[in-house]
Design a protein around this motif. Sequence first.
Motif, PDB file in Angstrom:
ATOM      1  N   ARG A 278      56.495  33.097  40.015  1.00 40.06           N
ATOM      2  CA  ARG A 278      56.014  34.137  40.336  1.00 40.06           C
ATOM      3  C   ARG A 278      54.214  32.739  40.045  1.00 40.06           C
ATOM      4  O   ARG A 278      52.930  33.751  40.844  1.00 40.06           O
ATOM      5  N   LEU A 279      54.060  32.422  39.010  1.00 41.54           N
ATOM      6  CA  LEU A 279      52.690  31.098  38.745  1.00 41.54           C
ATOM      7  C   LEU A 279      52.363  30.871  39.729  1.00 41.54           C
ATOM      8  O   LEU A 279      51.188  29.506  39.667  1.00 41.54           O
ATOM      9  N   ALA A 280      53.535  29.711  40.770  1.00 38.93           N
ATOM     10  CA  ALA A 280      53.847  28.365  40.965  1.00 38.93           C
ATOM     11  C   ALA A 280      52.690  28.251  42.040  1.00 38.93           C
ATOM     12  O   ALA A 280      51.801  27.509  42.467  1.00 38.93           O
ATOM     13  N   PRO A 281      52.857  29.862  43.023  1.00 43.71           N
ATOM     14  CA  PRO A 281      51.100  29.971  44.166  1.00 43.71           C
ATOM     15  C   PRO A 281      50.003  29.791  43.739  1.00 43.71           C
ATOM     16  O   PRO A 281      48.627  28.799  43.965  1.00 43.71           O
TER      17      PRO A 281
ATOM     18  N   GLU B 268      43.018  26.027  31.410  1.00 40.60           N
ATOM     19  CA  GLU B 268      43.375  27.203  32.561  1.00 40.60           C
ATOM     20  C   GLU B 268      43.933  27.812  32.933  1.00 40.60           C
ATOM     21  O   GLU B 268      44.231  28.858  32.779  1.00 40.60           O
ATOM     22  N   LEU B 269      44.810  27.176  32.747  1.00 37.01           N
ATOM     23  CA  LEU B 269      46.272  27.810  33.761  1.00 37.01           C
ATOM     24  C   LEU B 269      47.201  28.374  32.478  1.00 37.01           C
ATOM     25  O   LEU B 269      48.274  29.163  32.456  1.00 37.01           O
ATOM     26  N   ASN B 270      46.806  27.357  31.034  1.00 34.30           N
ATOM     27  CA  ASN B 270      48.199  28.387  29.736  1.00 34.30           C
ATOM     28  C   ASN B 270      46.992  29.122  29.954  1.00 34.30           C
ATOM     29  O   ASN B 270      47.806  30.203  28.946  1.00 34.30           O
ATOM     30  N   CYS B 271      45.336  29.150  30.008  1.00 31.63           N
ATOM     31  CA  CYS B 271      45.014  31.026  29.603  1.00 31.63           C
ATOM     32  C   CYS B 271      45.455  31.852  30.541  1.00 31.63           C
ATOM     33  O   CYS B 271      45.538  32.368  30.059  1.00 31.63           O
ATOM     34  N   LEU B 272      45.645  31.385  31.506  1.00 30.11           N
ATOM     35  CA  LEU B 272      46.317  31.671  32.601  1.00 30.11           C
ATOM     36  C   LEU B 272      47.826  32.698  32.538  1.00 30.11           C
ATOM     37  O   LEU B 272      48.552  33.189  32.114  1.00 30.11           O
ATOM     38  N   TRP B 273      48.497  31.409  31.856  1.00 27.36           N
ATOM     39  CA  TRP B 273      49.881  32.488  31.307  1.00 27.36           C
ATOM     40  C   TRP B 273      50.017  32.708  30.252  1.00 27.36           C
ATOM     41  O   TRP B 273      50.950  33.738  30.025  1.00 27.36           O
ATOM     42  N   MET B 274      48.933  32.585  28.987  1.00 28.76           N
ATOM     43  CA  MET B 274      49.020  33.360  27.927  1.00 28.76           C
ATOM     44  C   MET B 274      48.397  34.713  27.986  1.00 28.76           C
ATOM     45  O   MET B 274      48.716  35.368  27.135  1.00 28.76           O
TER      46      MET B 274
ATOM     47  N   GLY C 278      46.881  36.073  31.282  1.00 24.63           N
ATOM     48  CA  GLY C 278      47.235  36.702  31.738  1.00 24.63           C
ATOM     49  C   GLY C 278      46.194  36.613  33.161  1.00 24.63           C
ATOM     50  O   GLY C 278      45.395  35.939  33.247  1.00 24.63           O
ATOM     51  N   GLU C 279      46.780  37.026  34.366  1.00 25.47           N
ATOM     52  CA  GLU C 279      46.063  37.174  35.214  1.00 25.47           C
ATOM     53  C   GLU C 279      44.027  37.963  35.798  1.00 25.47           C
ATOM     54  O   GLU C 279      43.960  37.120  36.027  1.00 25.47           O
TER      55      GLU C 279
END
Length: 141
Positions: free
Chosen positions: A17-20, A52-58, A60-61
């Motif tokens: 789901r996060l790949a794009p 930033e991607l880790n924050c997105l993962w932890m 949320g969007e």
Amino acid sequence: KYRNLLREYTAGDALHRLAPIITSKFKRELASWVDKTDYFDAYKRLKKVAFELNCLWMLGEDADKQLVDDLHDAVTTINAGLYSIPIKMPFTAYGKAHKARRKFNSLITQEIHRRTKLKHPNSQAGSENSSSYSSAHELSQ
């Protein structure tokens, strides 16, 4: 116990789901490098994108951009103080790391309180310490 908790976030569906989002973030970052005519630190920029991607993962969007930037600044300062001489004075890297750790903990606590309040609007749990991130950020400026 913790393995099951992390499985939800690291399972194939979550990463798929996060790949794009990951792809578009890296494309944007790489595109910004095309117009650079002077020196820039690609390592530092890629570390920030990874954070930033880790924050997105932890988080949320819907994570607040200012919160992510403040967390990044705090983590960078903490990392700078990890291998410094352990003299706890405000002007040393070690002292700054201690202050940044307290700020990091405060930011995370505020975000937890904000999300708890959103999830349970009638709850009074933690209301004495909970404030929105933006108002706490404005006070710290």
